[in-house]
Design an enzyme around this catalytic site. Structure first.
Site, PDB file in Angstrom:
ATOM      1  N   ASP A  56       6.333   0.084   5.238  1.00  0.00           N
ATOM      2  CA  ASP A  56       7.576   1.231   5.541  1.00  0.00           C
ATOM      3  C   ASP A  56       8.665   0.577   6.260  1.00  0.00           C
ATOM      4  O   ASP A  56       9.962   0.882   6.004  1.00  0.00           O
ATOM      5  CB  ASP A  56       7.278   2.420   6.135  1.00  0.00           C
ATOM      6  CG  ASP A  56       8.186   3.527   6.329  1.00  0.00           C
ATOM      7  OD1 ASP A  56       8.612   4.122   5.172  1.00  0.00           O
ATOM      8  OD2 ASP A  56       8.797   3.790   7.323  1.00  0.00           O
ATOM      9  N   GLU A 127       4.115  -0.603  -0.462  1.00  0.00           N
ATOM     10  CA  GLU A 127       4.598  -0.599   0.872  1.00  0.00           C
ATOM     11  C   GLU A 127       3.555  -1.542   1.704  1.00  0.00           C
ATOM     12  O   GLU A 127       4.099  -2.433   2.548  1.00  0.00           O
ATOM     13  CB  GLU A 127       4.907   0.703   1.568  1.00  0.00           C
ATOM     14  CG  GLU A 127       6.234   1.336   1.301  1.00  0.00           C
ATOM     15  CD  GLU A 127       6.392   2.520   2.031  1.00  0.00           C
ATOM     16  OE1 GLU A 127       7.577   2.938   2.279  1.00  0.00           O
ATOM     17  OE2 GLU A 127       5.150   3.311   2.444  1.00  0.00           O
TER      18      GLU A 127
END
Length: 242
Positions: A56, A127
Site C-alpha cells: 500500500d 499490493e
C-alpha cells in the site's frame, strides 16, 4: 531464506514475473512472492496481509514519484486527486486482472466463488506483490520499470479529465454554482441483472428533471455512472452554447 518446495509453483511465479516484463529475477525473494499470492483462507498465518500493508505504501510512493516527474509544475492538490484514483482498489484490480493475477492466487474454493469480493481481493494481492518485490531489494528496481507505463497512461487520462473521474463531486459543484441546490440520487436494485457491474441502477435528479442514469456493481458505482452521464451531457451542452 525460505525456499519454495514445489517446483511447479516457482515455475508459475516465474511466468508471472515474465508477464510483468522482469527479465532478471535473480533478486526476487521467491518465498515472499509466494506469500503475496497466498490468501488468508489458505493459511491464517502465512498469507499476503503483511506484504499488502507494505505494498500500500509502495504504490503510493510510486505514484507520487511518477506524478512529480511527469507534472513537475502541478499543484499538490491535483497530485492528490490523481493519485487517489491511481491507488484506488478499482484501478489496482484492473491492473491485477490485466496480468491474470488471480490464476496465481492460492485461495479456498469459497473465496474464489465470491464474485462480489473479487475486485477487493485482486487489489489486495496486487499490493502484496508490490510489497514482495520491494522487500526483495528494498528499492523500486523490480517495480517501476514495468509499473510506470501503466500508471503514466492512467495519469494522463485522469489529468485530461476535468472531473478527475469523480463525477458526483463535479456534478454537485455545477448544480450548486448554477442553481444553489444539490442533485438527488434514487437507487434501486435491478431485478434482472446479468453482469456483476449492473446490479444497481441509479437516477440523478435536479428538482423535477432527470439528468442521468447509470448502472454499477455497488450503489456508489451506479451513482457515479449516473453522475457521469449527467455531467458529460451538461458539459456538451455548455460547449455548444459557447
Amino acid at each position: 531464506m525460505k525456499v519454495i518446495q514445489d517446483p511447479r509453483r516457482k515455475k508459475d511465479l516465474r511466468k508471472l514475473l515474465q508477464k510483468l516484463g522482469l527479465q532478471d529475477v535473480s533478486l526476487v525473494n521467491w518465498h515472499l512472492l509466494d506469500l503475496a499470492l497466498t490468501h488468508p483462507s489458505i493459511s491464517p498465518k502465512d498469507n499476503y496481509e503483511q506484504l499488502e500493508f507494505v505494498g500500500d505504501a509502495v504504490i503510493r510512493l510510486s505514484c507520487a514519484e511518477l506524478l512529480l516527474e511527469t507534472y513537475p509544475d502541478l499543484p499538490v492538490g491535483d497530485f492528490a486527486a490523481i493519485r487517489s484514483i491511481l491507488v484506488s482498489d478499482r484501478f489496482l484490480a484492473e491492473i491485477a486482472e490485466q496480468y491474470g493475477l488471480e490464476m496465481y492466487l492460492l485461495a479456498s474454493g469459497g473465496v474464489r466463488n465470491d464474485k462480489w469480493g473479487k475486485p477487493s481481493r485482486l487489489a489486495d494481492c496486487f499490493e502484496a506483490v508490490l510489497g514482495a518485490l520491494y522487500e526483495s531489494t528494498k528499492d523500486m528496481s523490480l517495480i517501476r520499470p514495468w509499473l510506470d507505463p501503466i500508471l503514466q497512461e492512467k495519469a494522463i487520462q485522469v489529468h485530461a479529465d476535468p472531473a478527475r473521474e469523480n463525477y458526483k463531486d463535479a456534478l454537485q459543484e455545477w448544480t450548486q454554482g448554477k442553481y444553489k441546490i444539490l442533485p438527488i440520487y434514487k437507487v434501486r436494485q435491478s431485478e434482472s441483472f446479468v453482469k456483476e457491474n449492473e446490479r444497481f441502477i441509479a437516477e440523478v435528479w435536479l428538482q423535477d428533471k432527470l439528468l442521468g442514469t447509470g448502472k454499477g456493481g455497488t450503489k456508489k458505482a451506479s451513482q457515479q455512472a449516473a453522475a457521469k452521464q449527467a455531467y458529460d451531457s451538461i458539459m456538451a451542452n455548455e460547449l455548444i452554447k459557447n
